[in-house]
Enzyme design. Structure first.
Site: not given
Length: 151
Positions: A87-88
């Site tokens: 995830l960012c």
């Protein structure tokens, strides 16, 4: 061995059991409190609705001073999720605070599903579709929702 990280994770686990946030669940894998399996249910009234998305959370001994590594195991089509499932998300990087616990991380990810940050995309195709062709974006998301039922 009882370390501060392990004690904190056991507190996080107790909280997940006694006061679980809506639509998320998580627990340590057997015999390793530093690795957790988690599930996020896609929020209602979003393209992710009814999806059952599996994640793995990996904690280091520096937790809660250092954020966990969180990765989708289920396929995910989202502007802020890399093809690898990573995830960012700002709270997992530069905006981490030791006050965040497992529940806060998972509810933040759940919220991100319908409110992506297109200014910092991990998946450029998903980001462009989200901005320019919402119908196709929704179709692609719904495909991942259906795949999530098979996991």
């Amino acid at each position: 061995m009882s370390t501060a990280a392990r004690r904190r994770l056991m507190r996080d686990f107790k909280r997940m059991q006694t006061d679980p946030p809506a639509g998320v669940s998580a627990s340590p894998v057997p015999d390793n409190v530093m690795t957790w399996n988690a599930v996020i249910i896609g929020p209602a009234d979003t393209p992710f609705e009814d999806g059952t998305f599996r994640l793995v959370m990996q904690f280091e001994e520096q937790y809660p001073n250092k954020p966990p590594q969180v990765k989708f195991i289920s396929e995910m089509f989202h502007p802020n999720v890399y093809a690898t499932g990573e995830l960012c998300l700002d709270i997992l990087q530069n905006r981490w605070s030791p006050t965040y616990d497992v529940a806060a991380v998972l509810t933040s990810i759940q919220s991100l599903l319908n409110d992506p940050n297109t200014g910092s995309p991990a998946n450029v195709e998903a980001s462009n579709l989200y901005k320019d062709n919402r119908k196709e974006y929704t179709k692609r998301v719904r495909e991942t929702v259906e795949k999530s039922w098979e996991d």
